[in-house]
Write a protein that holds these residues in place. Sequence first.
Motif, PDB file in Angstrom:
ATOM      1  N   ALA A   1       0.789  -1.169  -0.024  1.00 44.36           N
ATOM      2  CA  ALA A   1       0.112   0.063   0.089  1.00 44.36           C
ATOM      3  C   ALA A   1       1.011   1.380  -0.163  1.00 44.36           C
ATOM      4  O   ALA A   1       0.554   2.224  -0.475  1.00 44.36           O
ATOM      5  CB  ALA A   1      -0.973   0.009   1.401  1.00 44.36           C
TER       6      ALA A   1
ATOM      7  N   ALA B   1       0.567   4.072  -2.827  1.00 42.73           N
ATOM      8  CA  ALA B   1       0.267   5.671  -2.665  1.00 42.73           C
ATOM      9  C   ALA B   1       1.557   6.470  -3.390  1.00 42.73           C
ATOM     10  O   ALA B   1       1.197   7.297  -3.696  1.00 42.73           O
ATOM     11  CB  ALA B   1       0.252   5.662  -1.347  1.00 42.73           C
TER      12      ALA B   1
ATOM     13  N   PRO C   1       0.532   2.997   5.324  1.00 46.62           N
ATOM     14  CA  PRO C   1      -0.707   2.748   5.665  1.00 46.62           C
ATOM     15  C   PRO C   1      -1.103   2.359   6.985  1.00 46.62           C
ATOM     16  O   PRO C   1      -1.826   1.611   7.447  1.00 46.62           O
ATOM     17  CB  PRO C   1      -0.832   1.302   4.881  1.00 46.62           C
ATOM     18  CG  PRO C   1       0.438   0.550   5.197  1.00 46.62           C
ATOM     19  CD  PRO C   1       1.329   1.838   5.033  1.00 46.62           C
TER      20      PRO C   1
ATOM     21  N   VAL D   1      -4.002  11.519   0.655  1.00 45.95           N
ATOM     22  CA  VAL D   1      -4.503  10.010   1.451  1.00 45.95           C
ATOM     23  C   VAL D   1      -5.335   9.599   0.330  1.00 45.95           C
ATOM     24  O   VAL D   1      -6.144  10.082  -0.304  1.00 45.95           O
ATOM     25  CB  VAL D   1      -5.427  10.435   2.675  1.00 45.95           C
ATOM     26  CG1 VAL D   1      -6.157   9.298   3.586  1.00 45.95           C
ATOM     27  CG2 VAL D   1      -4.874  11.418   3.896  1.00 45.95           C
ATOM     28  N   TYR D   2      -5.121   8.243   0.278  1.00 50.34           N
ATOM     29  CA  TYR D   2      -5.741   7.226  -0.673  1.00 50.34           C
ATOM     30  C   TYR D   2      -6.290   6.289   0.090  1.00 50.34           C
ATOM     31  O   TYR D   2      -5.784   5.572   1.130  1.00 50.34           O
ATOM     32  CB  TYR D   2      -4.739   7.014  -1.746  1.00 50.34           C
ATOM     33  CG  TYR D   2      -3.888   7.896  -2.227  1.00 50.34           C
ATOM     34  CD1 TYR D   2      -4.425   8.618  -3.388  1.00 50.34           C
ATOM     35  CD2 TYR D   2      -2.605   8.135  -1.693  1.00 50.34           C
ATOM     36  CE1 TYR D   2      -3.740   9.657  -3.977  1.00 50.34           C
ATOM     37  CE2 TYR D   2      -2.023   9.073  -2.458  1.00 50.34           C
ATOM     38  CZ  TYR D   2      -2.251  10.017  -3.467  1.00 50.34           C
ATOM     39  OH  TYR D   2      -1.658  11.134  -4.261  1.00 50.34           O
ATOM     40  N   ASP D   3      -6.909   5.493  -0.511  1.00 50.97           N
ATOM     41  CA  ASP D   3      -7.620   4.029  -0.125  1.00 50.97           C
ATOM     42  C   ASP D   3      -7.234   3.261  -1.383  1.00 50.97           C
ATOM     43  O   ASP D   3      -7.525   3.278  -2.544  1.00 50.97           O
ATOM     44  CB  ASP D   3      -9.518   4.183  -0.448  1.00 50.97           C
ATOM     45  CG  ASP D   3      -9.885   4.754   0.903  1.00 50.97           C
ATOM     46  OD1 ASP D   3      -9.257   4.917   1.968  1.00 50.97           O
ATOM     47  OD2 ASP D   3     -11.042   5.509   0.744  1.00 50.97           O
ATOM     48  N   VAL D   4      -6.289   2.384  -1.011  1.00 47.30           N
ATOM     49  CA  VAL D   4      -5.418   1.520  -1.816  1.00 47.30           C
ATOM     50  C   VAL D   4      -5.946   0.102  -1.931  1.00 47.30           C
ATOM     51  O   VAL D   4      -5.786  -0.613  -0.659  1.00 47.30           O
ATOM     52  CB  VAL D   4      -3.909   1.601  -1.364  1.00 47.30           C
ATOM     53  CG1 VAL D   4      -2.955   0.795  -2.543  1.00 47.30           C
ATOM     54  CG2 VAL D   4      -3.601   3.190  -1.453  1.00 47.30           C
TER      55      VAL D   4
ATOM     56  N   ILE E   1      -8.559  -3.281   1.487  1.00 53.88           N
ATOM     57  CA  ILE E   1      -8.337  -1.639   1.256  1.00 53.88           C
ATOM     58  C   ILE E   1      -7.577  -1.137   2.399  1.00 53.88           C
ATOM     59  O   ILE E   1      -7.974  -1.614   3.567  1.00 53.88           O
ATOM     60  CB  ILE E   1      -9.774  -0.802   0.937  1.00 53.88           C
ATOM     61  CG1 ILE E   1     -10.381  -1.404  -0.352  1.00 53.88           C
ATOM     62  CG2 ILE E   1      -9.196   0.639   0.876  1.00 53.88           C
ATOM     63  CD1 ILE E   1      -9.763  -1.206  -1.894  1.00 53.88           C
ATOM     64  N   ARG E   2      -6.503  -0.497   2.042  1.00 57.73           N
ATOM     65  CA  ARG E   2      -5.652   0.137   3.381  1.00 57.73           C
ATOM     66  C   ARG E   2      -5.936   1.618   2.981  1.00 57.73           C
ATOM     67  O   ARG E   2      -5.343   2.068   1.806  1.00 57.73           O
ATOM     68  CB  ARG E   2      -4.605  -0.305   3.470  1.00 57.73           C
ATOM     69  CG  ARG E   2      -4.374  -1.790   4.005  1.00 57.73           C
ATOM     70  CD  ARG E   2      -3.170  -1.825   5.039  1.00 57.73           C
ATOM     71  NE  ARG E   2      -3.193  -2.913   5.673  1.00 57.73           N
ATOM     72  CZ  ARG E   2      -3.623  -3.246   6.755  1.00 57.73           C
ATOM     73  NH1 ARG E   2      -4.463  -2.456   7.417  1.00 57.73           N
ATOM     74  NH2 ARG E   2      -3.556  -4.445   7.405  1.00 57.73           N
ATOM     75  N   ARG E   3      -6.298   2.621   3.896  1.00 61.81           N
ATOM     76  CA  ARG E   3      -6.277   3.773   3.794  1.00 61.81           C
ATOM     77  C   ARG E   3      -4.814   4.178   4.190  1.00 61.81           C
ATOM     78  O   ARG E   3      -4.186   3.867   5.296  1.00 61.81           O
ATOM     79  CB  ARG E   3      -7.156   4.567   5.087  1.00 61.81           C
ATOM     80  CG  ARG E   3      -6.945   5.947   5.237  1.00 61.81           C
ATOM     81  CD  ARG E   3      -7.406   6.726   3.884  1.00 61.81           C
ATOM     82  NE  ARG E   3      -8.779   6.373   3.756  1.00 61.81           N
ATOM     83  CZ  ARG E   3      -9.999   7.101   4.020  1.00 61.81           C
ATOM     84  NH1 ARG E   3      -9.703   8.401   4.840  1.00 61.81           N
ATOM     85  NH2 ARG E   3     -11.252   7.055   3.522  1.00 61.81           N
ATOM     86  N   THR E   4      -4.325   4.884   3.158  1.00 61.99           N
ATOM     87  CA  THR E   4      -2.754   5.163   3.160  1.00 61.99           C
ATOM     88  C   THR E   4      -2.406   6.457   3.001  1.00 61.99           C
ATOM     89  O   THR E   4      -3.108   7.120   2.163  1.00 61.99           O
ATOM     90  CB  THR E   4      -2.152   4.168   1.868  1.00 61.99           C
ATOM     91  OG1 THR E   4      -2.559   2.862   2.196  1.00 61.99           O
ATOM     92  CG2 THR E   4      -0.527   4.538   1.956  1.00 61.99           C
ATOM     93  N   THR E   5      -1.163   7.035   3.707  1.00 64.63           N
ATOM     94  CA  THR E   5      -1.355   8.580   3.632  1.00 64.63           C
ATOM     95  C   THR E   5       0.085   8.637   3.092  1.00 64.63           C
ATOM     96  O   THR E   5       1.107   7.933   3.333  1.00 64.63           O
ATOM     97  CB  THR E   5      -1.361   9.143   4.948  1.00 64.63           C
ATOM     98  OG1 THR E   5      -2.407   8.942   5.432  1.00 64.63           O
ATOM     99  CG2 THR E   5      -1.060  10.628   4.828  1.00 64.63           C
TER     100      THR E   5
END
Length: 210
Positions: free
Chosen positions: A53, A57, A171, A185-188, A199-203
């Motif tokens: 992730a 990102a 993530p 910030v992305y949902d990967v 899905i992992r929220r990743t910055t």
Amino acid sequence: MLLEFVRAHTVAAPVPFVPEVTLLQAADPIALWEATEAGGASQPPPFWAFAWAGGQALARHVLDDPDLVARRSVLDLATGSGLVAVAAAKAGAHPVTANDIDPYSLAAAQANADANAVRVETVEADLLDSDERFGVVLAGDVFYSREMANRVLPFLRRAAFHGSLVLIGDPGRAYLPAGLIERAVYDVPVNEELESVAIRRTTVWQLTPA
């Protein structure tokens, strides 16, 4: 032999969150992990066979904003598959260095650079005690253990102190340091067999000098 092993256990496919990049990715993640474990201490885990992730990102971020890296020297630290290095090269970075201590990783990174028709230099070495300078340092998913965080953070802080743009893709790993600047910030999408989620929220963070 290294490349033969890599190719035997992977298939070329677009990266879910970065479809502009094609990577050799694990055909059977569990079987590959078991195959590397059978190799003992001489064969590290196959981090090179997955689009993690943090790397996805970072790759997305530099492709969406190529001015971050275009015409600048870039280090992709702990490169894994080489995804971030390939994305940086596609965004116009030059030269691009993909660094790792795992020779299988560098075989995969070189194969992936070739598959995407970009030039990436691979360096097998521990650079964390060095003072080599780069315009941009990219670090995807490097804060997964206390030991790794304690080794990586001083290197990244020195790089920022010397004027490098230091970007981290993370993530939500346990050892991410405080005091970073949030850039995106992305949902990967990730490999559910390894991550237990789809899905992992990743910055993407920027590290500045302490």
